[in-house]
Design a protein around this motif. Sequence first.
Motif, mmCIF file in Angstrom:
data_model
loop_
_atom_site.group_PDB
_atom_site.id
_atom_site.type_symbol
_atom_site.label_atom_id
_atom_site.label_comp_id
_atom_site.label_asym_id
_atom_site.label_seq_id
_atom_site.Cartn_x
_atom_site.Cartn_y
_atom_site.Cartn_z
ATOM 1 N N ILE A 49 0.837 -1.206 0.000
ATOM 2 C CA ILE A 49 0.000 0.000 0.000
ATOM 3 C C ILE A 49 0.872 1.257 0.000
ATOM 4 N N GLY A 50 1.925 1.267 0.823
ATOM 5 C CA GLY A 50 2.807 2.419 0.891
ATOM 6 C C GLY A 50 3.486 2.703 -0.438
ATOM 7 N N LEU A 51 4.015 1.659 -1.073
ATOM 8 C CA LEU A 51 4.681 1.830 -2.364
ATOM 9 C C LEU A 51 3.689 2.259 -3.445
ATOM 10 N N ALA A 52 2.490 1.679 -3.413
ATOM 11 C CA ALA A 52 1.474 2.019 -4.406
ATOM 12 C C ALA A 52 1.037 3.471 -4.266
ATOM 13 N N LEU A 53 0.818 3.923 -3.041
ATOM 14 C CA LEU A 53 0.430 5.315 -2.820
ATOM 15 C C LEU A 53 1.533 6.268 -3.256
ATOM 16 N N ALA A 54 2.774 5.901 -3.000
ATOM 17 C CA ALA A 54 3.890 6.743 -3.423
ATOM 18 C C ALA A 54 3.942 6.860 -4.944
ATOM 19 N N LEU A 55 3.718 5.755 -5.630
ATOM 20 C CA LEU A 55 3.708 5.768 -7.095
ATOM 21 C C LEU A 55 2.571 6.623 -7.629
ATOM 22 N N ALA A 56 1.356 6.422 -7.079
ATOM 23 C CA ALA A 56 0.193 7.183 -7.544
ATOM 24 C C ALA A 56 0.361 8.669 -7.273
ATOM 25 N N ALA A 57 0.866 9.015 -6.096
ATOM 26 C CA ALA A 57 1.022 10.425 -5.733
ATOM 27 C C ALA A 57 2.077 11.105 -6.584
ATOM 28 N N GLY B 141 3.207 10.196 -9.541
ATOM 29 C CA GLY B 141 2.732 10.283 -10.917
ATOM 30 C C GLY B 141 1.726 11.401 -11.107
ATOM 31 N N THR B 142 0.830 11.547 -10.140
ATOM 32 C CA THR B 142 -0.182 12.597 -10.217
ATOM 33 C C THR B 142 0.445 13.990 -10.130
ATOM 34 N N LEU B 143 1.406 14.152 -9.242
ATOM 35 C CA LEU B 143 2.065 15.457 -9.083
ATOM 36 C C LEU B 143 2.798 15.877 -10.355
ATOM 37 N N VAL B 144 3.343 14.923 -11.066
ATOM 38 C CA VAL B 144 4.054 15.233 -12.308
ATOM 39 C C VAL B 144 3.092 15.475 -13.464
ATOM 40 N N LYS C 2 -3.871 9.070 -20.610
ATOM 41 C CA LYS C 2 -3.548 7.651 -20.745
ATOM 42 C C LYS C 2 -2.395 7.259 -19.826
ATOM 43 N N VAL C 3 -1.369 8.106 -19.796
ATOM 44 C CA VAL C 3 -0.220 7.809 -18.940
ATOM 45 C C VAL C 3 -0.654 7.778 -17.480
ATOM 46 N N TRP C 4 -1.484 8.751 -17.083
ATOM 47 C CA TRP C 4 -1.925 8.810 -15.684
ATOM 48 C C TRP C 4 -2.749 7.584 -15.309
ATOM 49 N N HIS C 5 -3.657 7.192 -16.191
ATOM 50 C CA HIS C 5 -4.474 6.009 -15.913
ATOM 51 C C HIS C 5 -3.597 4.759 -15.785
ATOM 52 N N ARG C 6 -2.558 4.679 -16.595
ATOM 53 C CA ARG C 6 -1.671 3.519 -16.519
ATOM 54 C C ARG C 6 -0.870 3.519 -15.219
ATOM 55 N N VAL C 7 -0.513 4.700 -14.750
ATOM 56 C CA VAL C 7 0.168 4.800 -13.461
ATOM 57 C C VAL C 7 -0.742 4.289 -12.341
ATOM 58 N N ILE C 8 -2.012 4.701 -12.391
ATOM 59 C CA ILE C 8 -2.964 4.258 -11.369
ATOM 60 C C ILE C 8 -3.142 2.742 -11.416
ATOM 61 N N LEU C 9 -3.246 2.184 -12.602
ATOM 62 C CA LEU C 9 -3.392 0.732 -12.719
ATOM 63 C C LEU C 9 -2.147 0.009 -12.213
ATOM 64 N N ARG C 10 -0.986 0.593 -12.499
ATOM 65 C CA ARG C 10 0.258 -0.009 -12.005
ATOM 66 C C ARG C 10 0.280 0.008 -10.479
ATOM 67 N N ALA C 11 -0.167 1.113 -9.900
ATOM 68 C CA ALA C 11 -0.217 1.205 -8.438
ATOM 69 C C ALA C 11 -1.187 0.179 -7.859
ATOM 70 N N LEU C 12 -2.300 -0.033 -8.526
ATOM 71 C CA LEU C 12 -3.294 -0.998 -8.056
ATOM 72 C C LEU C 12 -2.886 -2.439 -8.327
ATOM 73 N N GLY C 13 -1.916 -2.615 -9.206
ATOM 74 C CA GLY C 13 -1.515 -3.977 -9.572
ATOM 75 C C GLY C 13 -2.473 -4.635 -10.536
#
Length: 277
Positions: A7-15, A17-20, A41-52
């Motif tokens: 969860i910690g790593l996923a939130l860090a990735l999502a946050a 990615g969103t900030l950028v 598209k890139v943002w949605h893929r980041v979110i999916l990557r965070a969710l696994g």
Amino acid sequence: MIAKLRIGLALALAASGTLVLVPLQLISMKTGLWRETVVLKVWHRVILRALGMRVHVTGKLAPQRPLLIAANHVSWTDIPVLGAIADVRFIAKADMQGWPLVGFLSSLQRTVYIDRERRRKSGDQAGEIAGRLVNGEAMVLFAEGTTGDGNLMLPFKSTLFGAATMAIADGAAREVAIQPVAIVYTRLHGMPLGRRFRALASWIGDQDLAPHAKTLLGTGAMDVEVRFGEPVVFAAGDNRKQAARLVEERVREMFAAALREPLPAPRPKPPQTGPKA
């Protein structure tokens, strides 16, 4: 412990990615230097990557325009799932606009908000969707009007297809293509979800978003199938209710097929070995 770390790593990735990506999206919306859907598209893929989540696609987005996409609805994750694979815009409930952060992010996607409780506004809302369709934007309509449990589909609401009727009635389009799309969550860590565990993906009724997102982030490794069907052509004089039923039947067929025979889980890549000495 492992779930907390995930969860910690996923939130860090999502946050991160969103900030950028949010500033880049704002620049795109104001200047038009590049298509807005590129950043989305890139943002949605980041979110999916965070969710696994791993998305498996059958078929493709129809080339016809105007194009209305009619899909079943299981969870808030349906949005990044579709947004990661196709240049689309979304139609959402009006109350989402006021959600902290979520409303802001939805507006960055130029989401059209509809309020079915206020009938005086329904014509204006359908008119906005019709205008977007005529301008060449592929609009995603979650035609059940709410989310299901991922095991069964709810009936499609024909009133939600009013934008297609309006686009034709105004003379802006001769016909509108309505493409059926099925979204099915099929596997968890490579194993079929089954009726009981498919509810992990579903987001139903008044369930809070944060606890559901936390559960998904901690679970990880979920497979979801998106099946694109052949479009139904809706033209002047066609019956809206009949068109809605036909599209619903096609979505149900694809939905049932994905539940019955989900695509096989991807095999892990074998480790690479260097040349022998």
